[in-house]
Design a protein around this motif. Structure first.
Motif, PDB file in Angstrom:
ATOM      1  N   ILE A 153       0.856  -1.176   0.000  1.00  0.00           N
ATOM      2  CA  ILE A 153       0.000   0.000   0.000  1.00  0.00           C
ATOM      3  C   ILE A 153       0.893   1.227   0.000  1.00  0.00           C
ATOM      4  O   ILE A 153       1.768   1.368   0.845  1.00  0.00           O
ATOM      5  CB  ILE A 153      -0.936   0.011   1.223  1.00  0.00           C
ATOM      6  N   GLN A 154       0.689   2.090  -0.976  1.00  0.00           N
ATOM      7  CA  GLN A 154       1.469   3.304  -1.096  1.00  0.00           C
ATOM      8  C   GLN A 154       0.699   4.491  -0.519  1.00  0.00           C
ATOM      9  O   GLN A 154      -0.495   4.623  -0.753  1.00  0.00           O
ATOM     10  CB  GLN A 154       1.782   3.594  -2.569  1.00  0.00           C
ATOM     11  N   TYR A 155       1.398   5.310   0.227  1.00  0.00           N
ATOM     12  CA  TYR A 155       0.789   6.543   0.715  1.00  0.00           C
ATOM     13  C   TYR A 155       0.654   7.505  -0.457  1.00  0.00           C
ATOM     14  O   TYR A 155       1.522   7.557  -1.333  1.00  0.00           O
ATOM     15  CB  TYR A 155       1.647   7.183   1.803  1.00  0.00           C
ATOM     16  N   PRO A 156      -0.410   8.280  -0.488  1.00  0.00           N
ATOM     17  CA  PRO A 156      -0.557   9.233  -1.590  1.00  0.00           C
ATOM     18  C   PRO A 156       0.490  10.351  -1.478  1.00  0.00           C
ATOM     19  O   PRO A 156       0.894  10.723  -0.378  1.00  0.00           O
ATOM     20  CB  PRO A 156      -1.974   9.783  -1.410  1.00  0.00           C
ATOM     21  N   HIS A 197       3.639   8.697 -10.918  1.00  0.00           N
ATOM     22  CA  HIS A 197       3.328   7.339 -11.350  1.00  0.00           C
ATOM     23  C   HIS A 197       4.590   6.454 -11.277  1.00  0.00           C
ATOM     24  O   HIS A 197       4.536   5.331 -10.779  1.00  0.00           O
ATOM     25  CB  HIS A 197       2.772   7.358 -12.769  1.00  0.00           C
ATOM     26  N   SER A 198       5.722   6.956 -11.738  1.00  0.00           N
ATOM     27  CA  SER A 198       6.957   6.153 -11.694  1.00  0.00           C
ATOM     28  C   SER A 198       7.408   5.924 -10.252  1.00  0.00           C
ATOM     29  O   SER A 198       7.969   4.865  -9.938  1.00  0.00           O
ATOM     30  CB  SER A 198       8.058   6.808 -12.509  1.00  0.00           C
ATOM     31  N   PHE A 199       7.133   6.886  -9.360  1.00  0.00           N
ATOM     32  CA  PHE A 199       7.445   6.692  -7.938  1.00  0.00           C
ATOM     33  C   PHE A 199       6.651   5.522  -7.375  1.00  0.00           C
ATOM     34  O   PHE A 199       7.205   4.658  -6.704  1.00  0.00           O
ATOM     35  CB  PHE A 199       7.116   7.987  -7.161  1.00  0.00           C
ATOM     36  N   HIS A 200       5.360   5.463  -7.677  1.00  0.00           N
ATOM     37  CA  HIS A 200       4.527   4.378  -7.158  1.00  0.00           C
ATOM     38  C   HIS A 200       4.874   3.049  -7.826  1.00  0.00           C
ATOM     39  O   HIS A 200       4.808   2.001  -7.173  1.00  0.00           O
ATOM     40  CB  HIS A 200       3.047   4.694  -7.330  1.00  0.00           C
ATOM     41  N   GLU A 201       5.246   3.059  -9.073  1.00  0.00           N
ATOM     42  CA  GLU A 201       5.643   1.830  -9.748  1.00  0.00           C
ATOM     43  C   GLU A 201       6.916   1.247  -9.136  1.00  0.00           C
ATOM     44  O   GLU A 201       7.052   0.031  -9.003  1.00  0.00           O
ATOM     45  CB  GLU A 201       5.861   2.068 -11.236  1.00  0.00           C
ATOM     46  N   ALA A 202       7.862   2.117  -8.796  1.00  0.00           N
ATOM     47  CA  ALA A 202       9.123   1.655  -8.203  1.00  0.00           C
ATOM     48  C   ALA A 202       8.881   1.046  -6.853  1.00  0.00           C
ATOM     49  O   ALA A 202       9.469   0.069  -6.452  1.00  0.00           O
ATOM     50  CB  ALA A 202      10.103   2.811  -8.091  1.00  0.00           C
TER      51      ALA A 202
END
Length: 61
Positions: free
Chosen positions: A38-41, A56-61
């Motif tokens: 789970i990623q924090y917004p 988007h690339s931050f959450h993908e990584a």
């Protein structure tokens, strides 16, 4: 058997996943492993400054 594993990309969660993956032959029943991340917004102000692609690339990584 079902195993639910929270992961955060740290070396500890990677080691945990590797441990479970290497022990599947010891389990008597078929095992299903689900990974949960789970990623924090990203705060809205930072998201506007960085841009949609960077977030988007931050959450993908």
């Amino acid at each position: 058997m079902r195993i639910l594993m929270p992961v955060d990309g740290s070396k500890y969660s990677k080691s945990s996943v590797a441990f479970v993956a290497s022990r599947t032959t010891l389990l008597k029943t078929p095992t299903e492993v689900e990974l949960v991340n789970i990623q924090y917004p990203v705060p809205p102000r930072a998201a506007r400054a960085l841009g949609r692609e960077m977030v988007h690339s931050f959450h993908e990584a």
